[in-house]
Design an enzyme around this catalytic site. Structure first.
Site, PDB file in Angstrom:
ATOM      1  N   THR A  91     -35.963  23.341  48.616  1.00 36.84           N
ATOM      2  CA  THR A  91     -33.697  23.837  48.140  1.00 36.84           C
ATOM      3  C   THR A  91     -33.264  24.803  47.783  1.00 36.84           C
ATOM      4  OG1 THR A  91     -34.564  21.617  46.658  1.00 36.84           O
ATOM      5  CG2 THR A  91     -33.374  21.373  48.113  1.00 36.84           C
ATOM      6  N   CYS A 275     -17.347  31.953  38.408  1.00 32.84           N
ATOM      7  CA  CYS A 275     -16.585  30.033  38.607  1.00 32.84           C
ATOM      8  C   CYS A 275     -17.152  29.829  39.950  1.00 32.84           C
ATOM      9  CB  CYS A 275     -15.267  30.124  39.057  1.00 32.84           C
ATOM     10  SG  CYS A 275     -14.663  31.209  36.716  1.00 32.84           S
TER      11      CYS A 275
HETATM   12  N1  ASP Z   1     -38.980  24.401  43.692  1.00 30.18           N
HETATM   13  C1  ASP Z   1     -38.592  23.282  45.074  1.00 30.18           C
HETATM   14  C2  ASP Z   1     -38.024  24.715  46.393  1.00 30.18           C
HETATM   15  O1  ASP Z   1     -37.662  25.199  46.669  1.00 30.18           O
HETATM   16  C3  ASP Z   1     -37.253  22.606  45.233  1.00 30.18           C
HETATM   17  C4  ASP Z   1     -37.781  21.637  46.518  1.00 30.18           C
HETATM   18  O2  ASP Z   1     -38.059  21.898  47.420  1.00 30.18           O
HETATM   19  O3  ASP Z   1     -36.091  20.954  46.271  1.00 30.18           O
HETATM   20  O4  ASP Z   1     -39.958  24.852  47.491  1.00 30.18           O
END
Ligand code: ASP
Length: 337
Positions: A91, A275
């Site tokens: 993520t 923002c």
């Molecule tokens: N650090 C992880 C990644 O970006 C976080 C995730 O996947 O939620 O691989």
């Protein structure tokens, strides 16, 4: 007709397991997923899928521009064999990758959905299975000719999305563009918000990782700091991350002179706001008007991630004299014009 989907596992929390050093991605995702699915019912609702796992799985905090080339290459190499693609990705930099894929796959006519999770599939309580299954349903449903992020029941345009929460399961949103769909009891798609499919114009370039930098303004930023960054000859593009409606500290004449010098040397500077919602209105304030005189490009309501990847993409694929004009145009729904 049942669709055939390719799931690409690139790393990220979704497939991580606890290790002595903390969570790390682990190979063998397909086996673990199919074992988990075999314990549930209703599998006939799922589309047929195959899983391709990258050899080097990463925590996406380690993402480099060459990974975009690798991922874009995998998707285009398999484009004709599948009806849609589901990319499982960490993520942390998911919004960068989704944005870059949208630029590389312009004119696409099938879905590429990116998802991941905040809690690994391996944990008893997780958001991984739900994100994966909801994404699969979206990929298998109506033709969505876009790169999307699907997370916590929200279907978002990839190049409009940002990670807004570090631990909430509703980690992603697209504050400047309505959701493309959502999954509640029913799965709903807002077809009127989707891009139209066009003529495929796929370009998967190699990138120079030093070509684009981000320069945030903050109280006290000095011309010296900016010069160190901008004077590097490899730097061809700058995302200037300004306050509010696109305002820099223009009372710092030396800093403005550094920006001016860079533009004169042919560096493309794009102004986006710190923002999360709203757009740059370069010139609403006298401070921002300074940037108009210098020739900084107003970045409308581009996210930081979309501005950064768009600059990288254009610098890697277009003649230098075309980059400014294309930055001002929406190429695949990434900004309001
Ligand atoms: N650090 C992880 C990644 O970006 C976080 C995730 O996947 O939620 O691989």
């Amino acid at each position: 007709m049942k669709r055939k989907i390719l799931i690409i596992y690139a790393g990220g929390t979704i497939g991580m397991q606890a290790s002595e050093k903390g969570y790390a991605p682990v190979a063998g995702f397909e086996q673990r997923l199919r074992a988990q699915l075999s314990r549930t019912t209703g599998l006939s609702e799922l589309p047929a899928f195959e899983v391709l796992e990258l050899e080097q799985l990463i925590d996406s905090a380690n993402l480099q521009p060459h990974h975009w080339t690798e991922l874009g290459g995998i998707i285009t190499a398999h484009w004709q064999q599948y009806d849609g693609f589901l990319l499982l990705h960490g993520t942390d930099t998911m919004a960068y990758t989704a944005s870059m894929l949208s630029f590389m796959l312009q004119g696409m006519d099938k879905p590429v959905i990116v998802t991941g999770s905040q809690i690994p599939l391996a944990q008893l309580r997780n958001d991984a299975l739900d994100n994966l299954l909801t994404s699969l349903m979206f990929v298998a449903g109506d033709a969505i000719p876009e790169v999307c992020i699907c997370f916590n029941g929200r279907l978002l345009r990839g190049n409009r999305a940002s990670k807004l929460k570090s631990s909430g399961l509703d980690a992603f949103d697209s504050p400047n563009y309505g959701w493309l769909g959502q999954a509640g009891i029913n799965i709903e798609l807002h077809a009127e918000r989707l891009l139209q499919s066009g003529t495929a114009d796929f370009k998967i370039p190699d990138f120079n990782p030093d070509a684009v930098v981000i320069l945030p303004v903050y109280p006290g930023i000095s011309a010296r700091i900016a010069r160190d960054l901008l004077s590097n000859p490899a730097v061809k593009g700058v995302v200037l991350h300004t306050y509010g409606a696109g305002n820099p500290p223009d009372a710092n004449g030396e800093l403005m002179a550094e920006l001016d010098n860079a533009v004169r040397r042919g560096v493309t500077i794009v102004n986006v706001t710190q923002c999360l919602q709203g757009q740059v209105s370069q010139g609403a304030y006298a401070t921002g008007a300074t940037l108009n005189r210098i020739g900084v490009i107003p970045g409308s309501d581009l996210t930081l991630e979309a501005a950064f990847t768009k600059l990288h993409y254009l610098l890697a694929t277009q003649p230098a004299d075309q980059v400014k004009g294309l930055m001002l145009q929406s190429l695949c729904g990434e900004m309001t014009q």
